[in-house]
Design a protein around this motif. Sequence first.
Motif: not given
Length: 299
Positions: A182-193
Amino acid sequence: MITFLSGGTGTPKLLRGIQEVLDEREISVIVNTAEDMWLTGNHLSPDIDTVLYLFAETLDTTKWWGIRGDTFITHEYLQKLGVDEFIAVGDLDRAVHAARGEQLRSGMTLTASTKALAERLGVQATVLPMTDSEVTTYVETADGCIHFQEYWVKHRGTVEISGVVRRAREPPVATPDVLSAIEESDAVIIGPSNPVTSISPILECAGVREALKKQHVVAISPFIGDAPISGPAAALMRAFRCEPTSAGTFGLYEDFLDLFVQDVRDPVEIDGALRLDTLMVNRGKSVDLAKNILRIFGR
């Protein structure tokens, strides 16, 4: 790197498109494990396996679980021998469960086991269990609590439920690998789960919400009106004391969310939401949505 929070079908459909427009080595997926269970001596981790099989290009995308072209000889013979195995596990799929079970019994963590299996299957994306401790989702029925898998697979979601319960010997803690992703990502995507059984267990792991508050986070609604795109999300949202709509989903994520994505057909209005076609009925639609989501980050 882009990190995804994933459950069983909604997010993998998005990942199907993402893998065609982004190098797999730039993808990390944090996966729900609260639906895991031991079955006939083997360890079933359905959401992890769906993601692994997707990247290994063996996933049966007609069902969104299991291995394409698998046989069920062992399952059928177990039934003949009187074993009540309410989940139909394919023979190749069962081999993965057996390997994981042996690894866990030998002392490997679920994170280490998942990494080992991914390497054997040729998966280049980083697939991470949300925690290495055991946590399980149960639903409350008139006859008591039952495992989520029993509710959804054995009873096909037809049992009336009044609550959702998470059980663990100790409060689940996100692994260092999860927090780093999470910390090292360019962004976080929460999918439609499913917000209740797929995403909320990840958010309930200590450290996850705090890490997300420091990141750029986009979430995609799994609802159009009060109808989920797939699965039992509506009944589970009501049992979770949430409105079964995009508004209810937004309420679960809003303390760390930067952008909320709704389907263009959704009659529910969320201020500031981005409208896209989120119905991933085929690979082309998955790719289109993936491209539109990545454009948000200039990718």
